[in-house]
Each structure stands twice: as structure tokens, then as C-alpha cells.
Design an enzyme around this catalytic site. Structure first.
Site, PDB file in Angstrom:
ATOM      1  N   PRO A 259      46.948  46.072  34.293  1.00 23.59           N
ATOM      2  CA  PRO A 259      47.677  46.971  33.398  1.00 23.59           C
ATOM      3  C   PRO A 259      48.704  46.174  32.601  1.00 23.59           C
ATOM      4  O   PRO A 259      49.483  45.421  33.187  1.00 23.59           O
ATOM      5  CB  PRO A 259      48.355  47.965  34.351  1.00 23.59           C
ATOM      6  CG  PRO A 259      48.317  47.348  35.696  1.00 23.59           C
ATOM      7  CD  PRO A 259      47.306  46.250  35.698  1.00 23.59           C
TER       8      PRO A 259
ATOM      9  N   GLN B  38      48.760  52.997  36.336  1.00 22.24           N
ATOM     10  CA  GLN B  38      49.953  52.396  36.922  1.00 22.24           C
ATOM     11  C   GLN B  38      51.198  53.145  36.465  1.00 22.24           C
ATOM     12  O   GLN B  38      51.347  53.452  35.280  1.00 22.24           O
ATOM     13  CB  GLN B  38      50.076  50.920  36.528  1.00 22.24           C
ATOM     14  CG  GLN B  38      51.224  50.219  37.251  1.00 22.24           C
ATOM     15  CD  GLN B  38      51.412  48.781  36.807  1.00 22.24           C
ATOM     16  OE1 GLN B  38      51.922  48.527  35.720  1.00 22.24           O
ATOM     17  NE2 GLN B  38      50.998  47.835  37.642  1.00 22.24           N
TER      18      GLN B  38
ATOM     19  N   CYS C 255      57.078  44.267  37.057  1.00 24.53           N
ATOM     20  CA  CYS C 255      57.496  44.051  35.676  1.00 24.53           C
ATOM     21  C   CYS C 255      58.854  43.350  35.630  1.00 24.53           C
ATOM     22  O   CYS C 255      59.824  43.820  36.232  1.00 24.53           O
ATOM     23  CB  CYS C 255      57.576  45.375  34.925  1.00 24.53           C
ATOM     24  SG  CYS C 255      58.080  45.185  33.193  1.00 24.53           S
TER      25      CYS C 255
ATOM     26  N   LYS D  10      51.736  46.520  42.964  1.00 26.93           N
ATOM     27  CA  LYS D  10      51.696  45.197  42.328  1.00 26.93           C
ATOM     28  C   LYS D  10      53.107  44.622  42.349  1.00 26.93           C
ATOM     29  O   LYS D  10      54.067  45.287  41.937  1.00 26.93           O
ATOM     30  CB  LYS D  10      51.189  45.297  40.891  1.00 26.93           C
ATOM     31  CG  LYS D  10      50.967  43.931  40.214  1.00 26.93           C
ATOM     32  CD  LYS D  10      50.193  44.098  38.908  1.00 26.93           C
ATOM     33  CE  LYS D  10      49.766  42.733  38.347  1.00 26.93           C
ATOM     34  NZ  LYS D  10      50.849  42.032  37.665  1.00 26.93           N
TER      35      LYS D  10
ATOM     36  N   HIS E  49      51.395  38.786  41.618  1.00 23.54           N
ATOM     37  CA  HIS E  49      51.464  37.823  40.518  1.00 23.54           C
ATOM     38  C   HIS E  49      52.240  36.620  41.023  1.00 23.54           C
ATOM     39  O   HIS E  49      53.335  36.764  41.557  1.00 23.54           O
ATOM     40  CB  HIS E  49      52.158  38.450  39.309  1.00 23.54           C
ATOM     41  CG  HIS E  49      52.280  37.517  38.138  1.00 23.54           C
ATOM     42  ND1 HIS E  49      51.414  37.552  37.080  1.00 23.54           N
ATOM     43  CD2 HIS E  49      53.137  36.503  37.893  1.00 23.54           C
ATOM     44  CE1 HIS E  49      51.741  36.607  36.219  1.00 23.54           C
ATOM     45  NE2 HIS E  49      52.795  35.953  36.688  1.00 23.54           N
TER      46      HIS E  49
ATOM     47  N   ASN F  29      46.813  37.300  41.081  1.00 14.45           N
ATOM     48  CA  ASN F  29      46.974  37.460  39.639  1.00 14.45           C
ATOM     49  C   ASN F  29      47.846  36.323  39.099  1.00 14.45           C
ATOM     50  O   ASN F  29      48.838  35.955  39.707  1.00 14.45           O
ATOM     51  CB  ASN F  29      47.620  38.824  39.358  1.00 14.45           C
ATOM     52  CG  ASN F  29      48.077  39.006  37.926  1.00 14.45           C
ATOM     53  OD1 ASN F  29      49.224  39.365  37.683  1.00 14.45           O
ATOM     54  ND2 ASN F  29      47.216  38.758  36.962  1.00 14.45           N
ATOM     55  N   GLY F  30      47.418  35.796  37.936  1.00 13.13           N
ATOM     56  CA  GLY F  30      48.223  34.786  37.273  1.00 13.13           C
ATOM     57  C   GLY F  30      47.412  33.609  36.773  1.00 13.13           C
ATOM     58  O   GLY F  30      46.746  32.924  37.562  1.00 13.13           O
TER      59      GLY F  30
ATOM     60  N   ALA G 248      44.795  39.099  33.399  1.00 11.54           N
ATOM     61  CA  ALA G 248      45.789  39.755  32.550  1.00 11.54           C
ATOM     62  C   ALA G 248      45.727  39.222  31.124  1.00 11.54           C
ATOM     63  O   ALA G 248      44.769  39.467  30.402  1.00 11.54           O
ATOM     64  CB  ALA G 248      47.177  39.594  33.158  1.00 11.54           C
ATOM     65  N   ARG G 249      46.727  38.458  30.709  1.00 12.10           N
ATOM     66  CA  ARG G 249      46.895  38.105  29.295  1.00 12.10           C
ATOM     67  C   ARG G 249      45.679  37.430  28.670  1.00 12.10           C
ATOM     68  O   ARG G 249      45.401  37.620  27.479  1.00 12.10           O
ATOM     69  CB  ARG G 249      48.120  37.207  29.136  1.00 12.10           C
ATOM     70  CG  ARG G 249      49.457  37.902  29.399  1.00 12.10           C
ATOM     71  CD  ARG G 249      50.606  36.910  29.384  1.00 12.10           C
ATOM     72  NE  ARG G 249      50.515  35.958  30.486  1.00 12.10           N
ATOM     73  CZ  ARG G 249      51.177  34.807  30.551  1.00 12.10           C
ATOM     74  NH1 ARG G 249      51.945  34.443  29.528  1.00 12.10           N
ATOM     75  NH2 ARG G 249      51.068  34.014  31.592  1.00 12.10           N
TER      76      ARG G 249
END
Length: 340
Positions: free
Chosen positions: A24, A83, A114, A155, A185, A217-218, A241-242
Site C-alpha cells: 500500500p 490498509q 509510515c 506493517k 520494512h 519489504n524494502g 513497493a516503490r
């Protein structure tokens, strides 16, 4: 090629196959983007942008349209995760119950990761809550109760600061509160997106979980890195993700690599441009010309990233405000050569 077959991911009663999740991402992973990802395939679980629970409740009480970030959720294919974020357990539970009852989502995910100041310092939410494990426990446990049997996941980041890494403690709290999976992450909140994700540290968290799966993640920006994550680190699934924002076909490439099959080649530059234009058409249908064109500026920059002439294209596309201007800039300036 993976040394052994990669098992599907189990989140509660939900089976995710392949165990590759789309992260997300606020401002990006809306219904148009998710539709593009589905066209290529390879993502076992897609997710919405993060939804502000307090804002959702306000809209509901004032009979306003529900958040744009829930655009498409009611009707699109499953599985699908939504999310949400806030720091109040009752507010989160109220929204979680609505998502399950009204939208029939597959997973309710809680954002404890976040790092953006507006969420952390101003709203005391997201990664700010990593310093308040008891509040995290309350949020998770209340959501689990009202959402059952729909699984609730969380997360997180490694901690708030490199000098205060508490992901092991948080992992135990998340599991004890009843969450069905944990995504980590591999940076701290203070790191934002600087440096490299610490996959060794992600992997170590597995020893602190008794039953629930760990999702890493990452920095996963290639099929090879996805395969390495499963071969080298103790994770049950990965989240991209990105890297997928300008390459929605990355999931299909990663899934093929996990199966030990030839990785599909990158689309040609012309094909990539056409994917972007299709994305724009989907956004236009939802938001109308003015809002869609402004929204599409950042997506267009993602599609151009890594190509020769990307900076020149970004300079021009950042100024467009009409469909005519957008199509003209794309026709004249969209990079059609890969970077050296």
C-alpha cells in the site's frame, strides 16, 4: 532459480499464491494502478492506499462520499487488502468493521510503519506508535475481534530510530494481539527511504514469531532480489513497493523467477508508454480531466524513471494541466531509450 519450491502464503484462512504482495502506497496504489498490475499478473495480494480511519468516520457521519482511496474496492477482484491508520483503537475498530461488512475486503492491514511527519508527529500514528506497544496491542486486538474471520495484519518498521530498534518486541506484541501476519520494512522511521533495507534484521524477527508469517519489504526492485529474499532470508513472503510504480510488470517477472521459469523481458519503450497512457485513461474516467491530469504527473515520472531523458520529460510533464497538454508532452518528450 529458487533452490526449492516457494510455498503459498497463509494469512488466516486466506491463501496468497504467489507469496508476492503489492505494498500500500499513499497517493499511488489506487484502483487504476491496481487494474494495471492485474493485467500483468504476478501479485498474490494487492492493497489500497492507506486510509485515514478518522477521516473515514467523519465522512460517514456527514453522509459524504467515502474516501477516494476506497475507489473500486467494492467491485474489484479479490483478494484485496485495505490498509488503515489512526491511533485510537475504537475508531480503527469502527472502520475495520465497516470494511469487512460493507466492502467485504480480504484483509484489513494496520499501518504502523509510515514515517511521514504529517502521520507521525502531527497525528501520533504510523511509525510513531512503535514507541507505544500497549496501544498497538489495543488497536490490533479490537480490530481482530470486530473483523473476524477476516484476517487483520500489521506493517511496521524496525523501530523509530537506529538507536531504538525494537522490532522483536513489537513482533511479539503483534502476534499476541491476534494479527494474522506481520510485514516489516527493513529501515527505521528516521531512515525514511535513505540507505539500504536491512534484510538480515528482518530475517532475525522470524525467531520471535510462533505461528504467524513474516513478510519482508524494502529495496526489492528486480526478480533476482525477490528470489534472493526467499533463498537467503527467513521470510514467508515479500512485499514490493516503490519499484513497481513505474514497472507494474515487475510482479509477473518476479513470479516467473520464483517458479524457475524464464523471466519475461521488459516491455519495449513504446509498450511502456502505452501502459502509461492506458493508466491515464483509467484515471480520467474516474476523476475528470483536471484532477486526473494533475494526479497523473507523478505516475508519468515513475514510468519515465531510469530512462535516458527522464529528467527532461519530468520538467515538461510537471507543468501539464489538460489532456491535450499531457498527450502532447508524452508524444514529444516521453523517453523511448533505456538508460545507459
Amino acid at each position: 532459480m529458487p533452490a526449492t519450491a516457494i510455498a503459498p502464503l497463509k494469512i488466516g484462512n486466506l491463501t496468497i499464491d504467489p507469496p508476492i504482495l503489492q505494498a500500500p502506497m499513499a497517493g499511488f496504489t489506487n484502483a487504476a494502478f491496481r487494474q494495471i498490475v492485474r493485467q500483468f499478473g504476478g501479485a498474490g495480494l494487492l492493497a489500497t492506499e492507506m486510509v485515514n480511519a478518522r477521516g473515514f468516520v467523519w465522512m460517514d457521519e456527514h453522509e459524504a462520499e467515502h474516501p477516494d482511496r476506497l475507489w473500486g474496492v467494492a467491485d474489484e477482484p479479490r483478494p484485496l487488502a485495505v490498509q488503515i491508520w489512526d491511533n485510537d483503537p475504537a475508531t480503527m475498530a469502527k472502520v475495520g468493521a465497516r470494511l469487512v461488512e460493507e466492502y467485504q475486503v480480504s484483509v484489513v492491514d494496520i499501518n504502523f510503519g509510515c514515517p511521514v511527519r504529517q502521520v507521525t508527529q502531527k497525528a501520533h500514528s504510523g511509525s510513531y506508535l512503535l514507541r507505544e506497544p500497549q496501544r498497538m496491542h489495543a488497536i490490533i486486538s479490537q480490530l481482530v475481534e470486530v473483523c473476524a474471520p477476516t484476517p487483520v495484519t500489521a506493517k511496521i518498521r524496525l523501530g523509530c530510530h537506529p538507536n531504538n530498534i525494537n522490532c522483536d518486541e513489537i513482533a511479539r506484541v503483534v502476534e499476541e494481539a491476534g494479527a494474522a501476519a506481520l510485514t516489516v520494512h527493513g529501515r527505521t522511521a528516521a531512515d525514511m527511504f535513505r540507505g539500504h533495507a536491512d534484510w538480515d534484521r528482518i530475517s532475525e524477527i522470524k525467531a520471535h514469531l510462533k505461528h504467524i508469517p513474516l513478510i519482508g519489504n524494502g529495496d526489492l526492485d528486480s526478480p533476482a532480489k525477490v528470489v534472493t529474499a526467499f533463498e537467503k532470508y527467513n521470510v514467508d513472503a515479500v512485499m514490493i513497493a516503490r519499484a513497481c510504480l513505474g514497472r507494474p510488470w515487475l510482479f509477473s517477472q518476479a513470479a516467473a523467477a520464483l517458479r524457475g521459469e524464464p523471466v519475461p523481458p521488459e516491455p519495449t519503450m513504446v509498450e511502456q508508454r502505452d501502459v502509461m497512457l492506458n493508466h491515464y485513461r483509467l484515471v480520467l474516467e474516474r476523476f475528470g480531466e483536471e484532477k486526473a491530469t494533475i494526479l497523473m504527473r507523478k505516475y508519468a515520472c515513475c514510468y519515465a524513471q531510469g530512462k535516458r531523458g527522464a529528467r527532461h520529460f519530468r520538467t515538461h510533464v510537471a507543468k501539464v494541466s489538460t489532456a491535450v497538454e499531457f498527450y502532447a508532452v508524452v508524444e514529444e518528450h516521453f523517453p523511448l531509450s533505456p538508460a545507459d
